[in-house]
Design a protein around this motif. Structure first.
Motif, PDB file in Angstrom:
ATOM      1  N   ASN A  97       0.843  -1.209   0.000  1.00 27.27           N
ATOM      2  CA  ASN A  97       0.000   0.000   0.000  1.00 27.27           C
ATOM      3  C   ASN A  97       0.873   1.251   0.000  1.00 27.27           C
ATOM      4  O   ASN A  97       0.600   2.216  -0.712  1.00 27.27           O
ATOM      5  CB  ASN A  97      -0.879   0.046   1.255  1.00 27.27           C
ATOM      6  CG  ASN A  97      -2.212  -0.636   1.021  1.00 27.27           C
ATOM      7  OD1 ASN A  97      -2.523  -1.045  -0.091  1.00 27.27           O
ATOM      8  ND2 ASN A  97      -2.998  -0.765   2.070  1.00 27.27           N
ATOM      9  N   HIS A 146       0.301   3.692  -2.998  1.00 26.96           N
ATOM     10  CA  HIS A 146      -0.442   4.938  -2.790  1.00 26.96           C
ATOM     11  C   HIS A 146       0.455   6.154  -2.569  1.00 26.96           C
ATOM     12  O   HIS A 146       0.010   7.160  -2.018  1.00 26.96           O
ATOM     13  CB  HIS A 146      -1.419   4.776  -1.608  1.00 26.96           C
ATOM     14  CG  HIS A 146      -2.432   3.693  -1.854  1.00 26.96           C
ATOM     15  ND1 HIS A 146      -3.394   3.799  -2.822  1.00 26.96           N
ATOM     16  CD2 HIS A 146      -2.618   2.482  -1.286  1.00 26.96           C
ATOM     17  CE1 HIS A 146      -4.133   2.705  -2.819  1.00 26.96           C
ATOM     18  NE2 HIS A 146      -3.674   1.884  -1.895  1.00 26.96           N
ATOM     19  N   ASP A 185       5.407   6.223   5.265  1.00 28.04           N
ATOM     20  CA  ASP A 185       5.739   6.754   3.937  1.00 28.04           C
ATOM     21  C   ASP A 185       5.637   8.264   3.975  1.00 28.04           C
ATOM     22  O   ASP A 185       5.088   8.841   4.909  1.00 28.04           O
ATOM     23  CB  ASP A 185       4.814   6.154   2.865  1.00 28.04           C
ATOM     24  CG  ASP A 185       3.365   6.535   3.070  1.00 28.04           C
ATOM     25  OD1 ASP A 185       3.063   7.731   3.034  1.00 28.04           O
ATOM     26  OD2 ASP A 185       2.525   5.626   3.283  1.00 28.04           O
ATOM     27  N   THR A 236      -7.043  -4.301  -4.362  1.00 26.55           N
ATOM     28  CA  THR A 236      -8.344  -4.982  -4.415  1.00 26.55           C
ATOM     29  C   THR A 236      -9.362  -4.282  -3.516  1.00 26.55           C
ATOM     30  O   THR A 236     -10.548  -4.580  -3.572  1.00 26.55           O
ATOM     31  CB  THR A 236      -8.204  -6.431  -3.916  1.00 26.55           C
ATOM     32  OG1 THR A 236      -7.708  -6.387  -2.570  1.00 26.55           O
ATOM     33  CG2 THR A 236      -7.284  -7.237  -4.787  1.00 26.55           C
ATOM     34  N   GLY A 237      -8.903  -3.388  -2.652  1.00 25.61           N
ATOM     35  CA  GLY A 237      -9.814  -2.731  -1.713  1.00 25.61           C
ATOM     36  C   GLY A 237     -10.055  -3.571  -0.474  1.00 25.61           C
ATOM     37  O   GLY A 237     -10.890  -3.232   0.372  1.00 25.61           O
ATOM     38  N   LEU A 255      -6.612  -3.686   3.808  1.00 26.08           N
ATOM     39  CA  LEU A 255      -6.634  -3.291   5.225  1.00 26.08           C
ATOM     40  C   LEU A 255      -7.648  -4.112   6.027  1.00 26.08           C
ATOM     41  O   LEU A 255      -7.471  -4.322   7.233  1.00 26.08           O
ATOM     42  CB  LEU A 255      -6.902  -1.788   5.364  1.00 26.08           C
ATOM     43  CG  LEU A 255      -5.776  -0.890   4.831  1.00 26.08           C
ATOM     44  CD1 LEU A 255      -6.107   0.570   5.010  1.00 26.08           C
ATOM     45  CD2 LEU A 255      -4.446  -1.203   5.527  1.00 26.08           C
TER      46      LEU A 255
END
Ligand code: ADP
Length: 446
Positions: free
Chosen positions: A332, A336, A360, A391-392, A395
């Motif tokens: 992620n 992102h 990050d 894929t959503g 988390l």
């Protein structure tokens, strides 16, 4: 309205009454005797009314006061008015209480009023049906003596100031699942509410089974489609027009494959009843693997991936699950954040347990999104996140893995300032070495 002061009139009447006594006393020369007689008459009058007052109050049957004149009439009237007010107030309160009881009785959910020591004061019909309470045997009994489920007893012991919620089978019928909520009110009194959630639970199980079955059924055909798409993409490399379509086919089938894998993983985590195995997970080694995988993912975006801390303490748990959770967070951070960003990963141990973190210096996440990030398919920026290949479900998987390991996820992020995701594990999940027969950290410190 305030009633007039009766005393001037009473004194006047007394003086008028005294005049004939004094006159007769003076005329016949027996003034003292006349005054004594006056005193006896007045005293007798008072005593008679005192007697009437006492019997009126003692018997308490009649609301209307005894007939009386003068100061006693005023006193009787005053008491009568007060008693009437009290009686009206009492009736009103009774009506109100009856209304509340009737509405609680009509509720489909169980309502039990408990004292501070959890003794039962009152309950409605639904409580009798769902919790098996019987009248009068269970009145004033402790609720823990009637519903003896060990989890329920622990729940009562651990109740905090705001109360709590627990889901348990009904003591009357195992097939009924109850959501029991205990609320504290007034001076340490409790209200216990129990709701039949069997239908919701059945629907939830059906939903989970459906998703798991569909994902399972889709897995094989998707693998085939993906394989064919890959072959096609290679075969058609020389024909630019067809190659683009083949590449698109491969890309999309790869996405679907990833989605199905994540759905299956999530449903496995949700339905697992057994605790995770106690594999010894060498986290320091895992960080190296994660770094390499992240660099491979970021081959074109020139991300920097740095290991900041890697404590030589291992984690007890499911290696596959922990790897999946950590890699979701690291990927992620790469996916992102813009090209050239820096991702820092670390594993630290202190008195409160083990802490894995991924930081990050990307765009960060606005605060109002943070609480919802672990919901399935929740994305901050739907279009952009989808385009980045997620894929959503990442988390949501992380949250479930941590829950199964007694840990929790913490998100610290500010827009424009980057994000840090922490996975906190309890002390009991740590062990000093990743060799066979590890010695848990807690045992050593104890
Ligand atoms: P996805 O597959 O979309 O990444 P996740 O459940 O893993 O799904 O993440 C949910 C959303 O959280 C993402 O779509 C993204 O908007 C946001 N997010 C997760 N990690 C980060 C991060 N490191 N920086 C910014 N946003 C993030």
């Amino acid at each position: 309205m305030q009633s007039p002061n009766p005393w001037p009139r009473f004194v006047r009447q007394l003086l008028i009454l005294a005049v004939p006594f004094v006159l007769l006393g003076v005329i016949f020369g027996y003034l003292w005797l006349a005054l004594l007689l006056l005193l006896i008459v007045v005293l007798g009058w008072h005593l008679r009314h005192l007697y009437q007052l006492e019997t009126w109050i003692r018997e308490g049957r009649k609301l209307d006061p005894p007939m009386a004149r003068g100061i006693w009439g005023v006193i009787f009237d005053g008491i009568y008015r007060q008693r009437r007010r009290q009686r009206n107030r009492y009736k009103k309160l009774q009506k109100l209480t009856r209304r509340y009881r009737d509405s609680a009785k009509a509720m489909p959910d169980a309502v039990v009023v408990l004292r501070k020591d959890f003794r039962i004061d009152w309950w409605n019909q639904a409580a009798a049906d769902l919790l098996g309470l019987t009248w009068p045997a269970d009145e004033r009994q402790r609720i823990g003596n009637i519903y003896r489920h060990p989890d329920f007893l622990d729940f009562l012991d651990d109740l905090d100031a705001s109360g709590g919620v627990i889901t348990l089978p009904s003591p009357v019928d195992d097939s009924i699942t109850l959501e029991i909520r205990v609320i504290r009110y007034g001076k340490r009194q409790y209200l216990l509410l129990a709701r039949d959630v069997s239908r919701v639970q059945r629907l939830e199980t059906m939903r989970r089974d459906f998703v798991a079955n569909v994902s399972h059924e889709l897995r094989t055909p998707l693998t085939v489609v993906y394989g064919v798409a890959e072959t096609l993409a290679e075969e058609l490399a020389d024909e630019p027009e067809l190659a683009d379509s083949a590449r698109l086919l491969r890309q999309q089938s790869e996405r679907m494959k990833a989605l199905v894998e994540d759905l299956l993983m999530l449903s496995r985590l949700e339905t697992a009843t057994a605790p995770p195995p106690d594999d010894v997970v060498n986290v320091a080694g895992l960080l190296q693997d994660l770094r390499e995988d992240a660099l491979a993912l970021a081959a074109q975006s020139r991300h920097e991936v740095v290991i900041e801390a890697a404590a030589e303490v291992s984690l007890l748990g499911s290696e596959a699950e922990v790897r999946s959770a950590f890699s979701n967070l690291v990927f992620n951070a790469v996916r992102h954040t813009p090209a050239g960003s820096c991702v820092r990963i670390g594993w630290e141990v202190n008195n409160s347990g083990g802490h894995f973190r991924v930081s990050d210096d990307g765009p960060g996440i606005p605060t109002h999104h943070q609480a919802r990030l672990t919901e399935r398919f929740y994305r901050v920026d739907d279009g952009r996140s989808r385009g980045r290949g997620g894929t959503g479900l990442g988390l949501a998987i992380v949250k479930h893995v941590l829950m199964r390991h007694g840990g929790h996820l913490e998100i610290q992020s500010l827009p424009g300032k980057g994000s840090t995701f922490f996975c906190h594990f309890p002390k009991g999940r740590l062990c000093q070495s990743h060799l066979p027969n590890p010695s848990p950290v807690v045992d050593q410190s104890a």
